[in-house]
Write a protein that holds these residues in place. Structure first.
Motif, short mmCIF file in Angstrom:
data_model
loop_
_atom_site.label_atom_id
_atom_site.label_comp_id
_atom_site.label_asym_id
_atom_site.label_seq_id
_atom_site.Cartn_x
_atom_site.Cartn_y
_atom_site.Cartn_z
N ASP A 116 0.86 -1.19 0.00
CA ASP A 116 0.00 0.00 0.00
C ASP A 116 0.90 1.24 0.00
OD1 ASP A 116 -1.65 2.19 0.72
OD2 ASP A 116 -3.12 0.83 1.61
N ALA A 117 0.96 1.94 -1.14
CA ALA A 117 1.89 3.06 -1.27
C ALA A 117 1.44 4.29 -0.48
CB ALA A 117 2.06 3.43 -2.74
N ARG A 118 0.14 4.36 -0.16
CA ARG A 118 -0.31 5.47 0.67
C ARG A 118 0.09 5.23 2.12
NH1 ARG A 118 -4.70 4.38 -2.50
NH2 ARG A 118 -5.23 5.96 -4.04
N VAL A 119 -0.16 4.03 2.58
CA VAL A 119 0.20 3.70 3.97
C VAL A 119 1.72 3.83 4.16
CG1 VAL A 119 0.37 1.78 5.61
CG2 VAL A 119 -1.78 2.22 4.42
N ALA A 120 2.48 3.34 3.19
CA ALA A 120 3.94 3.42 3.30
C ALA A 120 4.39 4.87 3.41
CB ALA A 120 4.59 2.74 2.09
N PHE A 121 3.81 5.72 2.56
CA PHE A 121 4.18 7.13 2.56
C PHE A 121 3.82 7.78 3.90
CE2 PHE A 121 3.15 11.59 1.69
CZ PHE A 121 4.30 12.01 1.05
N GLU A 122 2.60 7.52 4.35
CA GLU A 122 2.16 8.12 5.62
C GLU A 122 3.04 7.66 6.78
OE1 GLU A 122 0.25 10.42 5.43
OE2 GLU A 122 -0.68 10.06 3.48
N MET A 123 3.32 6.37 6.80
CA MET A 123 4.16 5.84 7.89
C MET A 123 5.54 6.47 7.86
SD MET A 123 3.32 1.77 8.04
CE MET A 123 4.56 1.47 9.30
N ALA A 124 6.15 6.50 6.66
CA ALA A 124 7.51 7.01 6.52
C ALA A 124 7.60 8.47 6.92
CB ALA A 124 8.00 6.81 5.10
N VAL A 125 6.64 9.27 6.44
CA VAL A 125 6.66 10.70 6.76
C VAL A 125 6.37 10.91 8.24
CG1 VAL A 125 5.49 12.90 6.28
CG2 VAL A 125 6.10 11.37 4.38
N ASP A 126 5.47 10.10 8.76
CA ASP A 126 5.15 10.17 10.19
C ASP A 126 6.38 9.88 11.05
OD1 ASP A 126 2.96 10.74 11.87
OD2 ASP A 126 2.94 8.64 12.53
N ARG A 127 7.27 9.05 10.51
CA ARG A 127 8.49 8.68 11.25
C ARG A 127 9.67 9.58 10.89
NH1 ARG A 127 8.21 2.06 10.75
NH2 ARG A 127 6.32 1.79 11.98
N GLY A 128 9.38 10.67 10.20
CA GLY A 128 10.41 11.69 10.01
C GLY A 128 11.06 11.73 8.64
N ALA A 129 10.64 10.87 7.71
CA ALA A 129 11.20 10.93 6.37
C ALA A 129 10.69 12.18 5.66
CB ALA A 129 10.81 9.68 5.57
N GLU A 130 11.53 12.73 4.79
CA GLU A 130 11.14 13.92 4.04
C GLU A 130 10.32 13.50 2.83
OE1 GLU A 130 13.47 17.51 1.87
OE2 GLU A 130 14.54 16.50 3.49
N PRO A 131 9.09 14.02 2.70
CA PRO A 131 8.26 13.61 1.54
C PRO A 131 8.84 14.17 0.24
CG PRO A 131 7.17 15.35 2.81
CD PRO A 131 8.40 14.98 3.58
N ALA A 132 8.76 13.37 -0.82
CA ALA A 132 9.21 13.82 -2.14
C ALA A 132 8.05 13.89 -3.11
CB ALA A 132 10.30 12.89 -2.68
N THR A 133 7.22 12.86 -3.13
CA THR A 133 6.06 12.83 -4.02
C THR A 133 4.86 12.27 -3.26
OG1 THR A 133 7.57 12.30 -5.84
CG2 THR A 133 5.21 12.06 -6.28
N GLU A 134 3.78 13.02 -3.24
CA GLU A 134 2.55 12.57 -2.58
C GLU A 134 1.98 11.35 -3.31
OE1 GLU A 134 0.41 14.14 -0.09
OE2 GLU A 134 2.09 15.40 0.52
N PRO A 135 1.26 10.51 -2.63
CA PRO A 135 0.65 9.35 -3.29
C PRO A 135 -0.24 9.77 -4.46
CG PRO A 135 0.44 9.15 -0.91
CD PRO A 135 0.99 10.52 -1.18
N HIS A 136 -0.09 9.09 -5.59
CA HIS A 136 -0.92 9.36 -6.75
C HIS A 136 -1.08 8.09 -7.57
CE1 HIS A 136 3.21 9.89 -8.18
NE2 HIS A 136 2.76 9.61 -9.40
N VAL A 137 -2.14 8.05 -8.37
CA VAL A 137 -2.46 6.85 -9.15
C VAL A 137 -1.99 7.03 -10.58
CG1 VAL A 137 -4.35 5.39 -10.01
CG2 VAL A 137 -4.47 6.36 -7.70
N VAL A 138 -1.33 6.00 -11.12
CA VAL A 138 -0.99 5.96 -12.54
C VAL A 138 -1.71 4.75 -13.12
CG1 VAL A 138 0.85 5.73 -14.25
CG2 VAL A 138 1.28 6.96 -12.11
N GLU A 139 -2.47 4.99 -14.18
CA GLU A 139 -3.30 3.92 -14.71
C GLU A 139 -3.31 3.97 -16.23
OE1 GLU A 139 -7.14 3.98 -12.90
OE2 GLU A 139 -7.47 1.86 -13.28
#
Ligand code: FE2
Length: 382
Positions: A116-139
């Motif tokens: 889950d790329a949204r959960v991964a992003f939220e968890m990582a940023v929550d733990r102090g990682a610097e966000p680079a790209t917000e979750p988005h869908v490519v289809e």
């Protein structure tokens, strides 16, 4: 952070938000393995053709101006479970062009497959990682993926890739005549970081991903007459992700890590280890296609058979190919390193065949570094 980011992202439903909240309190970070590496290069077509002709990758996709991406051209390369995206820029003001001027060709993104790329992003940023790209869908017709990314060492990213099939966004290409050399999967990806910063990145992978230290080499363990380095290997606990992190250590002369940091102008990916089921066949094929590997000195083989008596190889052929072997409590490993892949002494490949060993060739490193230093001396950088 979880709630605000969830509000920002589109298509984030209640269950995702709840899952992110649940996961944030846990030690483990749900990952599936390496997704792919994206390289930023000066000429994506030629780099792709090099990797195809010399290393046997199939070019299975293309994305560029003709397919609605005006600023970049990317090729999708695959062999076994190894996936590379090779990207070049069309304009001088694209961030890739600045990246290329500064670093030379290199790995921009060590992308990690997650459930889950949204959960991964939220968890990582929550733990102090610097966000680079917000979750988005490519289809597209090829499939659907959710992508997000955080900053890692230097200008390197870790994308989170949630997908079931191939990476979407590429026009599918048939490549029936590519001739693979037996590469199966990415075994590990090594980072070089500045002196004194290794432990910061160890702490980063512990805190953000819940990774642990697999092996610890101190500067005595990896030192030659001239140079030294320190290395710690972070892993996910199951072995699907292994990320060694090197920093230079005090030596009599400039280490290969210092040389990398000078020429890459900062931290980045140093080598990518690709696993093969038959190292001798892979290297024989590579040599026949013109890519040289490290010239291991004769002296290396003098005590090898005493050091690893159980090593089951054709000794003449093994020595003729100048391969390395090591053993640990789990078994053996065979390995070798390619020459630098570009003009700057920065990024290269390792080919590795594991026969039960879980290490990284610690017993080889001294012999290896002495061979590397001879090459470094020829360039006047030792
Ligand atoms: Fe390695």
């Amino acid at each position: 952070m979880v709630e605000s980011a969830a509000r920002r992202g589109h298509e984030v439903d209640q269950s995702t938000e709840q899952r992110a909240r649940d996961m944030a309190g846990r030690d483990d970070f749900p990952i599936k393995g390496f997704s792919h590496l994206e390289w930023w290069v000066g000429n994506a077509y030629q780099t792709s053709m090099f990797l195809r002709s010399v290393l046997g990758f199939s070019i299975t996709g293309y994305r560029g101006p003709e397919t609605g991406t005006p600023d970049t051209a990317s090729y999708l390369l695959q062999q076994g479970d190894v996936t590379f995206v090779i990207t070049g820029a069309m304009t001088p003001d694209h961030p890739l062009s600045r990246h290329l001027t500064l670093h030379g060709p290199g790995v921009r993104d060590v992308a990690i497959a997650v459930p889950d790329a949204r959960v991964a992003f939220e968890m990582a940023v929550d733990r102090g990682a610097e966000p680079a790209t917000e979750p988005h869908v490519v289809e597209d017709a090829q499939g659907r993926a959710v992508l997000s990314a955080i900053e890692a060492y230097g200008d390197t990213l870790h994308s989170f890739v949630e997908r079931d099939g191939d990476l979407p966004g590429f026009e599918t290409r048939a490549d029936a005549t590519a001739a693979p050399i037996g590469l199966q999967f990415i075994d590990h990806v090594v980072a070089n970081v500045e002196l004194g910063r290794m432990d910061e990145w160890v702490e980063f992978y512990e805190r953000v991903f819940g990774f642990t230290l697999l092996k610890h080499f101190d500067d005595d363990a990896i030192s030659t007459e001239y140079t030294a380095l320190m290395s710690k290997v972070m892993w996910d606990g199951s072995g699907i992700i292994k990320l060694p992190i090197n920093e230079p250590a005090e030596g009599l002369k400039r280490s290969q890590i210092d040389e990398y940091l000078d020429f890459y102008r900062g931290p980045g990916v140093q080598h990518i280890a690709l696993h093969t089921g038959d190292l001798m066949a892979t290297v024989t094929e590579t040599h026949s296609r013109g890519l040289t590997t490290l010239n291991v000195p004769d002296t290396y083989y003098e005590d090898l058979w005493e050091r690893i008596p159980a090593l089951d190889v054709d000794r003449d052929r093994f020595m003729g190919l100048r391969l390395l072997a090591d053993a640990d409590e789990g078994g053996q490993l065979l390995q070798i390193f390619t020459r630098m892949l570009q003009d700057r002494p920065t990024v290269f490949f390792e080919f590795i065949e594991r026969r039960g060993a879980t290490g990284f060739g610690k017993g080889n490193l001294k012999a290896l570094f002495e061979a590397i230093e001879r090459e470094q001396a020829k360039r006047g950088n030792l």
